[in-house]
Design an enzyme around this catalytic site. Sequence first.
Site, mmCIF file in Angstrom:
data_model
loop_
_atom_site.group_PDB
_atom_site.id
_atom_site.type_symbol
_atom_site.label_atom_id
_atom_site.label_comp_id
_atom_site.label_asym_id
_atom_site.label_seq_id
_atom_site.Cartn_x
_atom_site.Cartn_y
_atom_site.Cartn_z
ATOM 1 N N TYR A 129 0.851 -1.182 0.000
ATOM 2 C CA TYR A 129 0.000 0.000 0.000
ATOM 3 C C TYR A 129 0.893 1.241 0.000
ATOM 4 C CZ TYR A 129 -3.912 3.081 0.799
ATOM 5 O OH TYR A 129 -4.861 4.060 0.644
ATOM 6 N N GLN A 188 -10.796 -0.231 0.793
ATOM 7 C CA GLN A 188 -11.180 -1.084 -0.335
ATOM 8 C C GLN A 188 -9.960 -1.681 -1.029
ATOM 9 O OE1 GLN A 188 -11.793 2.159 0.054
ATOM 10 N NE2 GLN A 188 -11.732 3.317 -1.854
ATOM 11 N N ASN A 211 -3.656 5.599 6.227
ATOM 12 C CA ASN A 211 -4.378 6.366 7.241
ATOM 13 C C ASN A 211 -5.124 5.435 8.195
ATOM 14 O OD1 ASN A 211 -6.653 5.489 5.856
ATOM 15 N ND2 ASN A 211 -7.006 7.446 4.835
ATOM 16 N N SER A 234 3.806 8.872 13.423
ATOM 17 C CA SER A 234 5.266 8.891 13.501
ATOM 18 C C SER A 234 5.745 9.436 14.846
ATOM 19 C CB SER A 234 5.840 9.752 12.373
ATOM 20 O OG SER A 234 5.515 9.204 11.125
ATOM 21 N N GLN A 256 9.538 14.850 11.922
ATOM 22 C CA GLN A 256 8.469 13.886 12.179
ATOM 23 C C GLN A 256 7.139 14.573 12.435
ATOM 24 O OE1 GLN A 256 9.075 10.485 11.636
ATOM 25 N NE2 GLN A 256 10.813 11.646 10.854
ATOM 26 N N HIS A 259 4.676 15.030 9.522
ATOM 27 C CA HIS A 259 3.963 13.892 8.936
ATOM 28 C C HIS A 259 2.467 13.968 9.176
ATOM 29 C CE1 HIS A 259 6.811 11.161 7.125
ATOM 30 N NE2 HIS A 259 7.613 11.225 8.160
ATOM 31 N N GLU A 323 9.662 5.034 17.836
ATOM 32 C CA GLU A 323 9.963 4.606 16.470
ATOM 33 C C GLU A 323 11.407 4.970 16.108
ATOM 34 O OE1 GLU A 323 8.057 5.319 12.001
ATOM 35 O OE2 GLU A 323 7.584 6.687 13.638
ATOM 36 N N HIS A 324 11.797 6.212 16.360
ATOM 37 C CA HIS A 324 13.152 6.687 16.075
ATOM 38 C C HIS A 324 13.726 7.359 17.311
ATOM 39 C CE1 HIS A 324 10.551 7.537 12.446
ATOM 40 N NE2 HIS A 324 11.454 6.764 11.858
ATOM 41 N N ASP A 357 15.265 7.700 6.705
ATOM 42 C CA ASP A 357 14.026 7.669 5.938
ATOM 43 C C ASP A 357 14.267 7.399 4.462
ATOM 44 O OD1 ASP A 357 12.106 7.979 7.864
ATOM 45 O OD2 ASP A 357 11.847 10.133 7.583
ATOM 46 N N GLU A 411 -1.572 -36.906 27.247
ATOM 47 C CA GLU A 411 -2.459 -35.848 26.791
ATOM 48 C C GLU A 411 -3.833 -36.366 26.374
ATOM 49 O OE1 GLU A 411 -0.560 -33.521 23.768
ATOM 50 O OE2 GLU A 411 0.725 -32.489 25.218
ATOM 51 N N HIS A 416 -2.723 -40.187 18.270
ATOM 52 C CA HIS A 416 -1.334 -39.775 18.224
ATOM 53 C C HIS A 416 -0.443 -40.917 18.724
ATOM 54 C CE1 HIS A 416 -2.830 -35.709 17.674
ATOM 55 N NE2 HIS A 416 -1.591 -35.241 17.601
#
Length: 427
Positions: A129, A188, A211, A234, A256, A259, A323-324, A357, A411, A416
Amino acid sequence: MRRFDFSEPGFEAAFTAFIEERRETPEEVDAAVRDVLAAVRRDGVEALLRFGRQFDKVELTEADLRVSAEEIEAGAAACSSDVRDAIAFAAARIRAYHERQRPADQWFTDAAGVELGWRWTPLEAVGIYVPGGRAAYPSTVLMNAVPAAAAGVERIAMVTPPGKLQPAVLAAAKAAGVTEIWRVGGAQAVAALAYGAGPIRPVDKIVGPGNAYVTAAKRRVYGTVGIDALAGPSEIVVVADGANNPDWIAADLLSQAEHDPAAQSILITDDAVFAERVASAVQDQLKTLATGEDAAASWRDHGAIILAPLDEAPRLVDLIAPEHVEFATENPERLSDRVRHAGAIFLGRLTPEAIGDYVAGSNHVLPTSRAARFSSGLSLYDFIKRTSIVKCDADAFAILGPHTVALADAEGLPAHARSAAIRLGNT
């Protein structure tokens, strides 16, 4: 922007409450996504075209959905030469970095004479994506498609919202070897990749950011397909001493913040005067930043400056699990080596997060929302899987068989037990 002082009473409780604030997906988003997924699963390509009209305000036919090879070539050619060169440079570095991650197959005989091992195989089909809307994201194409190609994935299907396809995005797709691109976005698009829709065949795994609707859709289709992660806004933490240029650090924080209004930028420093100079520099840069509206909202609502001894920084970073994280200090390894929870670490005054990045080679798809406590960034391993292999001869089975029978009986699984016992002649 909030300020915290390590020396003040109640710091720990206030800081913990701050980092545990959640930015949840609204319930109405999840409900809308559920309906979109159901419609695509039921109506296929007709639903994609319908949602294109409803959400993206475009009128497409089934024949229009796929971006042709000629369009990819023309778009890539329209990209400026300096950007094409940068894309080629980045793609080569990303490919080299991820190829080094390739694990080896193993095959060995243990003390019981059992032959054991594992082998790694690439996924057959992956969907990527690539967001549209706020900006063009050629780096998203590279960071997701290049590792998949390096892993040996045979089919890489890219989806991106309909509209004008940016030349840089098409140039990145060409550089990464992506030839299957579809004009469909939102929940979708995730549904089409998961379930199939008309000419779009289903994939085995979906990767790439989006998003709130895209993230909610990935959460719902997990199990039908694999996903990379549930990406949140971010995040960056910058640990800096007073010897830094405050303009540099302000720029790093805003890198950041721009973003998304929900992004988070945090400065940890032991120098109160420097902290104020950075705060002032942030305000100055916001005045001329093209993305200033989003960045200002992020800094205002989720930003923070923490005044604390630098020796406390690793512990604070681990609590944030960002994240960073940048360590802009004289001896960055002294502090960074003590950090356990971070998606990516950037060392030194000349290693801004923006390098990661785009062109460092490491992946910029990283865990957010404190997920660095238990997960890693995107890598070659996301596009391969491990299969275990076992082989017994008569002598080896004679050793393993009786223990298998004993455990199966314990068991309460007689079939088995019989499966092993029958080979031992014990039935």
